[in-house]
Scaffold this motif. Structure first.
Motif, PDB file in Angstrom:
ATOM      1  N   ASN A 118      39.541  44.195  36.005  1.00 22.09           N
ATOM      2  CA  ASN A 118      39.799  45.176  37.065  1.00 22.09           C
ATOM      3  C   ASN A 118      38.494  45.486  37.807  1.00 22.09           C
ATOM      4  OD1 ASN A 118      40.324  47.456  38.588  1.00 22.09           O
ATOM      5  ND2 ASN A 118      41.665  48.368  37.064  1.00 22.09           N
ATOM      6  N   HIS A 123      33.251  47.409  30.733  1.00 25.33           N
ATOM      7  CA  HIS A 123      33.904  48.506  31.453  1.00 25.33           C
ATOM      8  C   HIS A 123      33.001  49.736  31.457  1.00 25.33           C
ATOM      9  CE1 HIS A 123      38.383  47.053  31.276  1.00 25.33           C
ATOM     10  NE2 HIS A 123      37.569  46.226  31.905  1.00 25.33           N
ATOM     11  N   ASP A 150      34.091  52.707  32.914  1.00 19.26           N
ATOM     12  CA  ASP A 150      34.942  53.812  33.364  1.00 19.26           C
ATOM     13  C   ASP A 150      35.056  54.937  32.345  1.00 19.26           C
ATOM     14  OD1 ASP A 150      36.307  51.943  31.749  1.00 19.26           O
ATOM     15  OD2 ASP A 150      38.257  52.706  32.405  1.00 19.26           O
ATOM     16  N   SER A 186      31.801  40.887  34.729  1.00 17.82           N
ATOM     17  CA  SER A 186      32.753  39.997  34.074  1.00 17.82           C
ATOM     18  C   SER A 186      32.168  38.590  33.988  1.00 17.82           C
ATOM     19  CB  SER A 186      34.070  39.941  34.857  1.00 17.82           C
ATOM     20  OG  SER A 186      34.701  41.196  34.886  1.00 17.82           O
ATOM     21  N   SER A 244      34.639  41.329  29.865  1.00 17.94           N
ATOM     22  CA  SER A 244      34.232  42.271  30.905  1.00 17.94           C
ATOM     23  C   SER A 244      33.624  43.510  30.275  1.00 17.94           C
ATOM     24  CB  SER A 244      35.436  42.695  31.757  1.00 17.94           C
ATOM     25  OG  SER A 244      35.881  41.637  32.562  1.00 17.94           O
ATOM     26  N   LYS A 272      37.652  47.857  39.672  1.00 18.62           N
ATOM     27  CA  LYS A 272      37.257  49.266  39.637  1.00 18.62           C
ATOM     28  C   LYS A 272      36.484  49.609  38.365  1.00 18.62           C
ATOM     29  CE  LYS A 272      41.185  50.846  42.435  1.00 18.62           C
ATOM     30  NZ  LYS A 272      42.393  51.715  42.449  1.00 18.62           N
ATOM     31  N   LYS A 273      36.653  48.809  37.329  1.00 21.09           N
ATOM     32  CA  LYS A 273      35.971  49.075  36.053  1.00 21.09           C
ATOM     33  C   LYS A 273      34.795  48.132  35.818  1.00 21.09           C
ATOM     34  CE  LYS A 273      40.293  50.550  33.833  1.00 21.09           C
ATOM     35  NZ  LYS A 273      41.175  50.371  32.650  1.00 21.09           N
ATOM     36  N   THR A 274      34.635  47.142  36.682  1.00 23.86           N
ATOM     37  CA  THR A 274      33.633  46.093  36.438  1.00 23.86           C
ATOM     38  C   THR A 274      32.685  45.889  37.616  1.00 23.86           C
ATOM     39  OG1 THR A 274      35.139  44.378  37.256  1.00 23.86           O
ATOM     40  CG2 THR A 274      35.218  44.865  34.898  1.00 23.86           C
TER      41      THR A 274
END
Length: 465
Positions: free
Chosen positions: A2, A82, A84, A12, A80, A4-6
């Motif tokens: 995603n 994250h 977030d 990633s 990945s 938005k998280k990476t």
């Protein structure tokens, strides 16, 4: 993956594609190539850090190091980082089918602590992070197939050790006579022969070979095309001409071991493992050279012994004997009292399920190597379903815990027995750290070699290697 998280995908990485779609397609192609589209499709690991302990760049390095070390190129994978949540964490997803062998990955209880945790510990130590704690779960029933296949594929054999010795000797030889003297300095007995099919060859034998194979010599043409007499001579000549035409393969990664305390017992066990992997580069006596090569054939057991002694802070053989007596007493007590509690409160179906549960556990533990991928997955699923069905049942849980404790004690007993049986070997381990220089490595004997190679010098008396 995603965005938005990476950080829009910057956090990633994959070894089989650049987008979720291409990675998925690559994994499906691997499955189709081996006709293994059934069963478990993939595996998911999560590595998490304490809030504020790890930044994005370091987490990426940890993820990359872990995947390269544990999965290598054997499995399609992606990971990945994250960002977030307050705690940085890494998601790792990999294919259930090996793209090299077509075999399916296997995981059984205890593999994280046994084979994966040491890798994460080593990587965290490398980047100055605290060691990770394994989050236990009753649902984790599955043997690390990476370990399963590596134990066979990367197991040390005499052929592999001889090839490594030849590779190393070539790097410090100026001519063929020089090479022969260096190989004799490693303890080899050499014989030159003539084969109608292969021509002139060298047969290598070594005193470290097991008793069963003590009269067996390995002819160079059986070691591979790069190890024939003619090819060895070419490689020496090319090296002297600075033409890099051959890459020396690494023997193996040294297993992670905790640092020993400053007592001779722990240091000897620790050094025994280290020396087995670095025997070509250390200033060892010929007896220790032979012992180190023999140790490589059973290196996993020897590393297990060293790890046990260091982690349990045992300081001498007497402490091992004392602990062995305690373990034997606990095992006897468990056998005398039985593992399971009374089954009177269980129904006939529950008793049958419990027996089936233990039967599957036994099959997976003792006959795993004999099972097909499909049978292994089916049994793992059945075991997981039974465990889930009765996970709240105190009788079942109690029985599981007792069996687990018995298995742990029995493994501990085996380790202690091996350590005590190997007392003379452990006591003979030198604390040697000196690296041989090229010149020192070449100072064996000036005597010319002949076709019978009967002029092998006695290096026990002449010098330390």
């Amino acid at each position: 993956m995603n965005p938005k998280k990476t950080r829009d995908g910057l956090l990633s990485f994959s070894n089989c594609g650049t987008s979720p779609e291409s990675i998925f397609d690559a994994m499906i192609v691997t499955k189709k190539d081996y006709q293994k589209e059934w069963g478990r499709q993939g595996y998911h690991f999560v590595i998490s850090f304490q809030p504020g302990e790890c930044d994005e760049d370091t987490a990426m390095k940890v993820g990359r190091d872990f995947c390269e070390k544990y999965l290598g190129d054997a499995y399609d994978y992606c990971f990945s980082v994250h960002n977030d949540h307050p705690h940085m964490h890494i998601h790792i997803v990999f294919n259930s089918v090996s793209r090299y062998t077509g075999l399916k990955y296997r995981y059984v209880n205890g593999d994280w602590e046994k084979s994966i945790q040491p890798i994460t510990d080593m990587i965290c130590e490398k980047y100055g992070l605290s060691k990770l704690e394994y989050e236990k779960s009753d649902k984790r029933i599955g043997k690390s197939y990476a370990e399963h296949i590596a134990s066979k594929k990367n197991a040390f054999t005499w052929s592999k050790i001889i090839r490594a010795d030849i590779d190393h000797a070539i790097t410090i030889s100026e001519n063929l006579d020089d090479y022969f003297q260096i190989m004799k300095g490693y303890g080899y007995q050499l014989r030159i022969g003539q084969s109608e099919k292969h021509g002139k060859y060298v047969a290598y034998s070594h005193p470290g070979v097991s008793e069963r194979e003590s009269k067996k010599a390995h002819r160079d043409y059986s070691l591979g095309k790069d190890y024939t007499l003619a090819r060895v001579e070419d490689r020496i000549w090319l090296r002297e001409k600075k033409q890099k035409t051959y890459i020396i393969p690494s023997m193996s990664e040294i297993p992670y071991l905790p640092k020993p305390k400053k007592n001779r017992f722990q240091v000897c066990l620790y050094n025994r493992v280290q020396q087995a992997y670095a025997f070509q580069f250390l200033d060892l006596r010929i007896e220790s050279q032979i012992r180190a090569r023999k140790d490589l054939l059973h290196i996993n057991q020897i590393a297990e012994e060293a790890e046990y002694i260091i982690k349990n802070d045992m300081s001498d053989f007497e402490s091992c004997e004392k602990r062995l007596s305690e373990v034997k007493a606990e095992i006897k007590q468990m056998k005398d009292t039985g593992f399971a509690d009374s089954e009177m409160e269980l129904t006939a179906d529950e008793v049958a399920d419990r027996k089936r549960y233990e039967e599957i556990r036994s099959i997976l533990a003792k006959k795993e190597d004999q099972l097909s991928d499909e049978d292994f997955e089916n049994l793992s699923d059945e075991l997981e379903n039974l465990g889930e069905k009765y996970k709240e049942d105190p009788l079942v849980l109690s029985n599981q815990q007792k069996n687990s404790k018995y298995e742990t004690l029995n493994e501990e007993r085996k380790i202690l027995l091996r350590i005590l049986r190997e007392k003379p070997i452990i006591n003979s381990v030198e604390d040697v750290r000196t690296t041989k220089s090229k010149d020192e490595s070449k100072q064996f004997s000036e005597a010319p070699i002949n076709n019978s190679l009967e002029d092998t010098p006695d290096h026990k008396e002449s010098r330390r290697l």
